[in-house]
Write an enzyme that holds these catalytic residues in place. Sequence first.
Site, PDB file in Angstrom:
ATOM      1  N   ASP A  13       0.812  -1.222   0.000  1.00 15.25           N
ATOM      2  CA  ASP A  13       0.000   0.000   0.000  1.00 15.25           C
ATOM      3  C   ASP A  13       0.842   1.267   0.000  1.00 15.25           C
ATOM      4  O   ASP A  13       0.647   2.155  -0.831  1.00 15.25           O
ATOM      5  CB  ASP A  13      -0.926   0.033   1.233  1.00 15.25           C
ATOM      6  CG  ASP A  13      -2.042  -1.006   1.163  1.00 15.25           C
ATOM      7  OD1 ASP A  13      -2.664  -1.121   0.092  1.00 15.25           O
ATOM      8  OD2 ASP A  13      -2.278  -1.682   2.177  1.00 15.25           O
ATOM      9  N   ARG A  92      -1.503   3.992  17.077  1.00 19.96           N
ATOM     10  CA  ARG A  92      -1.751   4.906  15.958  1.00 19.96           C
ATOM     11  C   ARG A  92      -1.583   6.392  16.283  1.00 19.96           C
ATOM     12  O   ARG A  92      -0.912   7.112  15.533  1.00 19.96           O
ATOM     13  CB  ARG A  92      -3.120   4.631  15.312  1.00 19.96           C
ATOM     14  CG  ARG A  92      -3.173   3.286  14.577  1.00 19.96           C
ATOM     15  CD  ARG A  92      -2.073   3.154  13.532  1.00 19.96           C
ATOM     16  NE  ARG A  92      -2.023   1.860  12.874  1.00 19.96           N
ATOM     17  CZ  ARG A  92      -1.220   0.854  13.191  1.00 19.96           C
ATOM     18  NH1 ARG A  92      -0.349   0.994  14.184  1.00 19.96           N
ATOM     19  NH2 ARG A  92      -1.246  -0.278  12.533  1.00 19.96           N
ATOM     20  N   ASP A 121      -7.779   2.379  11.162  1.00 17.83           N
ATOM     21  CA  ASP A 121      -6.558   3.182  11.236  1.00 17.83           C
ATOM     22  C   ASP A 121      -6.669   4.525  10.529  1.00 17.83           C
ATOM     23  O   ASP A 121      -6.114   5.524  10.990  1.00 17.83           O
ATOM     24  CB  ASP A 121      -5.362   2.385  10.695  1.00 17.83           C
ATOM     25  CG  ASP A 121      -4.939   1.287  11.662  1.00 17.83           C
ATOM     26  OD1 ASP A 121      -5.348   1.372  12.845  1.00 17.83           O
ATOM     27  OD2 ASP A 121      -4.223   0.360  11.244  1.00 17.83           O
ATOM     28  N   SER A 170      -2.449 -10.435   6.890  1.00 20.39           N
ATOM     29  CA  SER A 170      -2.022  -9.066   7.115  1.00 20.39           C
ATOM     30  C   SER A 170      -1.712  -8.951   8.607  1.00 20.39           C
ATOM     31  O   SER A 170      -2.542  -9.260   9.449  1.00 20.39           O
ATOM     32  CB  SER A 170      -3.157  -8.125   6.718  1.00 20.39           C
ATOM     33  OG  SER A 170      -2.907  -6.857   7.251  1.00 20.39           O
TER      34      SER A 170
HETATM   35  N1  ARG Z   1      -8.592  -4.534  14.187  1.00 21.79           N
HETATM   36  C1  ARG Z   1      -7.529  -4.050  14.993  1.00 21.79           C
HETATM   37  C2  ARG Z   1      -7.696  -2.589  15.305  1.00 21.79           C
HETATM   38  O1  ARG Z   1      -8.367  -1.916  14.608  1.00 21.79           O
HETATM   39  C3  ARG Z   1      -6.153  -4.364  14.471  1.00 21.79           C
HETATM   40  C4  ARG Z   1      -5.940  -4.351  13.007  1.00 21.79           C
HETATM   41  C5  ARG Z   1      -4.502  -4.606  12.719  1.00 21.79           C
HETATM   42  N2  ARG Z   1      -4.150  -4.613  11.323  1.00 21.79           N
HETATM   43  C6  ARG Z   1      -3.666  -5.661  10.655  1.00 21.79           C
HETATM   44  N3  ARG Z   1      -3.356  -5.507   9.431  1.00 21.79           N
HETATM   45  N4  ARG Z   1      -3.523  -6.822  11.219  1.00 21.79           N
HETATM   46  O2  ARG Z   1      -7.161  -2.089  16.275  1.00 21.79           O
END
Ligand code: ARG
Length: 428
Positions: A13, A92, A121, A170
Amino acid sequence: MTRVALAFSGGLDTTVCVPLLEEEYGYDEVIGVTVDVGQPAAEFAEAEETAEALDLEHYVVDARDEFARQCLESVRANATYQGYPLGTALARPVIAEAILDVAKERGCDAVAHGCTGKGNDQLRFEAVWRASDLEVIAPVRELGLTREWEMEYAAERDLPVEGGNEGVWSIDTNLWSRSIEGGKLEDPGHVPSEEIYEWTTAPTGETELVEIEFDEGYPVAVNTVGGTSTSSQPTAGGGEEMEPVELIEHLNELAGSYGVGRTDMMEDRMLGLKVRENYEHPAATTLLNAHEALEQLVLTKEERDFKALVDDEWAQKGYQGLVDAPLVKALQGFIDETQKKVTGTVTIKFQGGQARPVARESDYAVYSESAASFNTETVDGITQADATGVAKYHGFQSRLANSVAKKVEKPELAADGGTDGSTDANEE
Ligand code: ARG
């Protein structure tokens, strides 16, 4: 001369974002910023290499201390969202702030991220960035890119992306958690294979006892005090204080070796989508369990009940990436006040994938062994018999309400002399 700072990981990305920011958005210069919140070393190597191949001006910012402190702050708030200890979520805002600092230093006009329009995110990054006067750009979301399109675009442009990585998972790793999603795991009915786990090993029969020391709700030391494993010899000297990063890393390794801290869940994202998530978070589980056990000892029932509400709000804001909300400051005031008493030690037993509190000690314990014991009769001049009056009153209102309801619904039954004694109470 226009310049944009991109949150850069070296993955697909963010790699395609580099030429797109120049070609589609017309920026003269793109700089990449990678923020260290405890990702594995290989991720930095990948980011460096990709940046070099793209001829991208690249910065790495170490934000591990700050992030670790934020993780420990979340322990004081017993913070989990639907069972997940917020690793990605809490990282984040820390990452977004660090990128903003570099962007300002380098005189950028804009900041950009490679998040899709489906996840959390994008919201967490932008909540921080939109408080600045820089432009915010989200190429993947704004141009409606798909993984497939990105792969093709990268191939056409000969961009440095690792092929053959599709259809796997991921992964987002930092000090507090490792999250695994996508691929086969998107099917809620799919049982994950052991290979998705890296921080935790399947539980063995071994045990280990560790003592965790808290100072005002912050964990400050970890000592092994027993257990069956050959590695679990009591730590000589013990009691040595550890820095937050070191303490978290130590517990991830130790608790992870007992299979502690796996979560497989359906998670409700902010946009309303349900997603299947797998997480590993050995240190978080251990510290959260230990901290809660200490609060059970030192806080009054009223404090505990109310704090559960405060904690839940804190966690919701944490999940949303809104830790700078005025509400959080107010909640923090309550948390800080209660944590003044959360000083002491908790013994945790690692066994069979669990981190169970098995002992707790504090000078602030709201506990009187003699008052609770079955072996004493009088405490502070109060005897067992003094509870008789309380027992007579206990449930009074329910008894009255039930008998009134009975009378209204079936007056004929109530007329032949009630079956309960509450009519007497009513006559007082
Ligand atoms: N769903 C979780 C959150 O929003 C973590 C997402 C993490 N991303 C990943 N590509 N595994 O906090």
